[in-house]
Design a protein around this motif. Structure first.
Motif, mmCIF file in Angstrom:
data_model
loop_
_atom_site.group_PDB
_atom_site.id
_atom_site.type_symbol
_atom_site.label_atom_id
_atom_site.label_comp_id
_atom_site.label_asym_id
_atom_site.label_seq_id
_atom_site.Cartn_x
_atom_site.Cartn_y
_atom_site.Cartn_z
ATOM 1 N N LEU A 30 -6.920 -5.707 1.753
ATOM 2 C CA LEU A 30 -4.807 -5.730 1.290
ATOM 3 C C LEU A 30 -3.897 -4.837 2.328
ATOM 4 O O LEU A 30 -2.735 -4.950 2.368
ATOM 5 C CB LEU A 30 -4.936 -5.557 -0.076
ATOM 6 C CG LEU A 30 -5.633 -6.825 -1.415
ATOM 7 C CD1 LEU A 30 -5.964 -6.168 -2.837
ATOM 8 C CD2 LEU A 30 -4.880 -8.082 -0.619
ATOM 9 N N ARG A 31 -4.189 -3.964 1.670
ATOM 10 C CA ARG A 31 -3.706 -2.703 2.985
ATOM 11 C C ARG A 31 -3.037 -2.799 4.098
ATOM 12 O O ARG A 31 -1.958 -2.895 4.255
ATOM 13 C CB ARG A 31 -4.805 -1.060 3.103
ATOM 14 C CG ARG A 31 -4.292 -0.935 1.541
ATOM 15 C CD ARG A 31 -4.577 0.988 1.721
ATOM 16 N NE ARG A 31 -5.230 1.400 0.418
ATOM 17 C CZ ARG A 31 -6.052 1.871 0.410
ATOM 18 N NH1 ARG A 31 -7.234 2.665 0.683
ATOM 19 N NH2 ARG A 31 -5.845 2.741 -1.394
ATOM 20 N N LEU A 61 -0.656 -5.477 3.750
ATOM 21 C CA LEU A 61 0.468 -5.187 3.775
ATOM 22 C C LEU A 61 1.222 -4.380 4.810
ATOM 23 O O LEU A 61 2.749 -4.228 4.575
ATOM 24 C CB LEU A 61 0.461 -3.623 2.634
ATOM 25 C CG LEU A 61 1.813 -3.211 2.229
ATOM 26 C CD1 LEU A 61 2.994 -4.014 1.825
ATOM 27 C CD2 LEU A 61 1.055 -1.965 1.016
ATOM 28 N N THR A 62 0.500 -3.860 5.422
ATOM 29 C CA THR A 62 1.695 -2.940 6.732
ATOM 30 C C THR A 62 2.194 -4.702 7.402
ATOM 31 O O THR A 62 2.995 -4.089 7.769
ATOM 32 C CB THR A 62 0.253 -2.348 7.672
ATOM 33 O OG1 THR A 62 -0.332 -1.126 6.493
ATOM 34 C CG2 THR A 62 1.340 -1.844 8.564
ATOM 35 N N THR A 90 5.364 -8.377 0.685
ATOM 36 C CA THR A 90 5.084 -6.835 0.456
ATOM 37 C C THR A 90 4.913 -6.919 -1.143
ATOM 38 O O THR A 90 4.325 -6.154 -1.907
ATOM 39 C CB THR A 90 5.994 -6.162 0.863
ATOM 40 O OG1 THR A 90 6.633 -6.999 2.526
ATOM 41 C CG2 THR A 90 6.215 -4.801 0.606
ATOM 42 N N LEU A 140 1.606 -7.647 -2.627
ATOM 43 C CA LEU A 140 0.541 -6.520 -2.136
ATOM 44 C C LEU A 140 0.464 -5.948 -2.140
ATOM 45 O O LEU A 140 -0.292 -4.867 -3.171
ATOM 46 C CB LEU A 140 0.554 -6.798 -0.595
ATOM 47 C CG LEU A 140 0.258 -7.967 0.157
ATOM 48 C CD1 LEU A 140 0.379 -8.157 1.545
ATOM 49 C CD2 LEU A 140 -1.723 -8.355 -0.139
ATOM 50 N N ARG A 141 1.694 -4.873 -2.975
ATOM 51 C CA ARG A 141 2.039 -3.827 -3.879
ATOM 52 C C ARG A 141 1.934 -4.146 -4.853
ATOM 53 O O ARG A 141 1.117 -2.827 -5.685
ATOM 54 C CB ARG A 141 3.661 -3.271 -3.580
ATOM 55 C CG ARG A 141 4.108 -2.412 -1.888
ATOM 56 C CD ARG A 141 5.151 -2.245 -1.888
ATOM 57 N NE ARG A 141 5.983 -1.444 -1.231
ATOM 58 C CZ ARG A 141 6.786 -1.429 -0.342
ATOM 59 N NH1 ARG A 141 8.100 -2.137 -0.478
ATOM 60 N NH2 ARG A 141 7.293 -0.605 1.065
ATOM 61 N N MET A 161 4.775 -5.642 5.687
ATOM 62 C CA MET A 161 6.507 -5.097 5.936
ATOM 63 C C MET A 161 6.741 -5.347 7.543
ATOM 64 O O MET A 161 7.951 -4.949 7.465
ATOM 65 C CB MET A 161 5.758 -3.674 5.542
ATOM 66 C CG MET A 161 5.504 -2.978 4.207
ATOM 67 S SD MET A 161 4.727 -1.744 3.543
ATOM 68 C CE MET A 161 6.116 -0.411 4.051
#
Length: 125
Positions: free
Chosen positions: A16-17, A20-21, A32, A35-36, A24
């Protein structure tokens, strides 16, 4: 010196991290946001329950850096997966509710897109 990578799929939180990157950088607002939100829900689930903390006399207080800190909860991979599934279910339920409202079709579509963005990270390591 080489470090060996553990065999098997990456943990869901790491996926997930990383996603997210990527979202973004791609300026994908829908992914985004989803996921956040999911990562925030995971972080909140790890928070320590402070309902048993009581104020007392200062002379009986813990002293020193970190003396009063408590460790966060450790979540298992299945706990994290359950949180993400809940996030997906909440979005799909809200999308159904928005569909019944006048002018809610756009928001329903956005919520379904967020649910889909999260669902792609389940069951694929």
């Amino acid at each position: 010196m080489m470090t060996e990578q553990p065999a098997g799929p990456k943990p869901l939180r790491e996926r997930l991290r990383a996603a997210l990157t990527t979202a973004m950088k791609a300026r994908d607002k829908t992914a985004t946001a989803a996921l956040r939100s999911a990562l925030g829900a995971i972080d909140n689930a790890e928070a320590v329950d402070s309902s048993d903390v009581r104020a007392g006399a200062i002379e009986t207080s813990a002293v020193g850096v970190g003396a009063a800190e408590r460790p966060r909860r450790d979540l298992t991979e299945s706990d994290i997966e359950a949180i993400v599934r809940t996030e997906i279910d909440e979005r799909l339920t809200a999308a159904k509710e928005y569909e019944s409202l006048t002018g809610g079709a756009d928001r329903a579509t956005a919520l379904r897109a967020e649910a889909a963005a999260l669902a792609t990270h389940l069951d694929n390591g």
